[in-house]
Write an enzyme that holds these catalytic residues in place. Structure first.
Site, short mmCIF file in Angstrom:
data_model
loop_
_atom_site.label_atom_id
_atom_site.label_comp_id
_atom_site.label_asym_id
_atom_site.label_seq_id
_atom_site.Cartn_x
_atom_site.Cartn_y
_atom_site.Cartn_z
N LYS A 112 -6.67 16.90 -14.48
CA LYS A 112 -6.31 16.00 -15.59
C LYS A 112 -4.82 16.05 -15.93
CE LYS A 112 -10.93 15.59 -17.42
NZ LYS A 112 -11.72 16.48 -16.53
C1 PLP Z 1 -12.86 16.10 -15.93
C2 PLP Z 1 -13.27 16.91 -14.78
C3 PLP Z 1 -14.13 16.39 -13.81
C4 PLP Z 1 -14.76 15.02 -13.93
O1 PLP Z 1 -13.83 13.98 -13.79
P1 PLP Z 1 -14.20 12.50 -14.24
O2 PLP Z 1 -12.95 11.72 -14.09
O3 PLP Z 1 -14.66 12.59 -15.67
O4 PLP Z 1 -15.29 12.01 -13.36
C5 PLP Z 1 -14.42 17.18 -12.70
N1 PLP Z 1 -13.91 18.42 -12.58
C6 PLP Z 1 -13.08 18.95 -13.49
C7 PLP Z 1 -12.56 20.32 -13.28
C8 PLP Z 1 -12.73 18.21 -14.61
O5 PLP Z 1 -11.90 18.74 -15.51
#
Ligand code: PLP
Length: 462
Positions: A112
């Site tokens: 993210k």
């Molecule tokens: C947010 C997150 C996901 C999921 O991603 P999306 O975009 O919501 O599908 C998977 N793995 C980790 C470590 C995350 O922080």
């Protein structure tokens, strides 16, 4: 570039407004009115370029004339030189034709950061130009919160309030949020689950009177700028492994579907992607939808991959919009039925989805097994989310001659408890975070009550 709503009744808006707005007023999500296209030659030219240059080229068409070239180039450059790896998103080979794309070299060790480091800078730029202050409210099941906080911490024109479900995020995740000591950063632990927190954020966007005119900004994964930033690494990894001259495939540990939808956009822009594999944990709405046409809510389950613990997958609406060939009435009807509990996707759009997407669900016991198996076969210690992806890639890939790229969404050190349960001694925190467990924490615990939360936000913004 103009952006339209998936539900079809909100007016089209420009890039600056789409970044500042988040959810459309008709309840839909914004998508670009037209999808930019890269020719074979333009993609071929990107192979070998530094990540920041690919990022600039991929995102430029979405920004349009909202930011001049030179300023946008500077923002992109500042964003990605702050990462802890010179390649930004290094590729690691796991086995024959199976690669890991490490997306966890940002400040909070999860993918993210790639989007939120950019989003913070974009918001600060737009607000500064207007002479305005903004308030960010967001709900997190783990990683979004710390990544949003890190992205906004240096922003002069923003206050950020992040709601997390009390005692339902890992200690490392919580500390990454609560040890940030900045006057514009506010952590709220909600006595409830992620969906309670998210519901309060949604309600606050629906009625913003409590902020008396201050602009409220969403940084959840529905924000278009986050999708845009995530398209970049699909293109970068694809061209590194031979696209556009050959096809590639991706497996993505998924929840709100922002990550994988970005990959789908990369395909629509011209990247030759043969297959996408959706990996879920026990919260398997995406898997049930693709495999069984069961698009319905189920109760939340707490798993070893907590950043994927969701009931509703918000960005999936954007994919449905494309599967229905941008028929916003059909999408609005479908989401209406889903709101009642359960919906079914019509045959033709479902066939379009199954043409490109496979899916696989991985339960907790299997996650532990996969962590051991991957370590034994590749030497890589996978975090529990990435472990879901690793297994899904091996089970669901249709063609082993096409390079498979599994997205590593978090560093294993963030989920040490799971790593220990799998039988390992633990994972040292990377150098940049060595004092995390010693720092003071700052957060307030509040009831899952809208009025209480809104009063807190109104009182604490600076
Ligand atoms: C947010 C997150 C996901 C999921 O991603 P999306 O975009 O919501 O599908 C998977 N793995 C980790 C470590 C995350 O922080």
């Amino acid at each position: 570039m103009r952006y339209i709503s998936t539900r079809g009744t909100a007016p089209a808006i420009e890039f600056e407004d789409v970044v500042l707005t988040g959810l459309a007023p008709d309840g839909g999500l914004y998508v670009p009115e037209t999808i930019p296209q890269f020719s074979h030659a333009e993609l071929a030219e990107m192979a070998g370029l530094p990540y920041t240059e690919i990022a600039y080229r991929v995102m430029r068409p979405f920004v349009g004339d909202a930011i001049d070239d030179e300023t946008f180039r500077r923002i992109v450059h500042e964003t990605y030189t702050a990462f802890n790896h010179d390649a930004v998103v290094p590729l690691v080979q796991l086995s024959h034709n199976h690669h890991l794309l490490e997306l966890f070299h940002g400040p909070t060790l999860a993918f993210k950061d790639i989007a939120l480091q950019l989003l913070g800078r974009l918001l600060d730029h737009f607000l500064g130009a207007k002479g305005e202050q903004g308030v960010i409210m967001g709900a997190t099941s783990g990683d979004t919160g710390s990544a949003a906080i890190e992205g906004c911490k240096p922003c002069e024109n923003l206050d950020i309030f992040i709601l997390h479900p009390h005692e339902r995020v890992s200690e490392v995740q919580r500390r990454q949020m609560t040890t940030v000591d900045a006057p514009n950063v506010h952590n709220i632990a909600i006595k409830g689950d992620f969906d309670d927190a998210q519901a309060m954020v949604k309600a606050s966007f629906a009625d913003q009177a409590f902020l008396e005119g201050t602009r409220l900004i969403a940084v959840n994964s529905i924000n278009w700028a986050r999708i845009m930033a995530q398209i970049v690494y699909y293109v970068a990894a694809g061209v590194a492994l031979g696209a556009p001259h050959r096809e590639v495939a991706f497996t993505v540990p998924s929840a709100n579907f922002g990550n994988l939808y970005a990959g789908y956009m990369a395909k629509r822009m011209g990247l030759p992607v043969k297959q996408f594999v959706i990996a879920t944990n026990a919260n398997d709405i995406l898997h049930r939808t693709i495999a069984d046409n069961d698009f319905s809510r189920r109760a939340l389950e707490a798993t070893l991959a907590p950043s994927m613990d969701i009931v509703v997958s918000s960005n999936f609406e954007r994919l449905l919009f494309e599967a229905y060939e941008r028929d916003s009435h059909a999408v609005a009807d479908l989401l209406e039925a889903f709101g009642q509990g359960r919906a079914e996707i019509d045959d033709t759009p479902l066939a379009r989805l199954r043409d490109v997407f496979a899916s696989h669900r991985v339960d907790d016991e299997t996650i532990l097994e996969v962590i051991r198996e991957a370590q034994a076969h590749t030497g890589q210690l996978l975090d529990p989310h990435t472990a879901c992806g690793y297994r899904a890639a091996n089970v669901a890939r249709t063609d082993t001659t096409t390079p498979m790229i599994t997205l590593a969404t978090a560093h294993p050190a963030k989920f040490e408890a799971a790593i220990k349960r799998a039988g390992f001694d633990g994972v040292p925190l990377p150098e940049a975070m060595h004092d995390l467990m010693a720092k003071d924490e700052h957060y307030d615990v509040l009831d899952a009550d809208l009025a209480t939360v809104q009063a807190f936000v109104a009182r604490h913004r600076h």
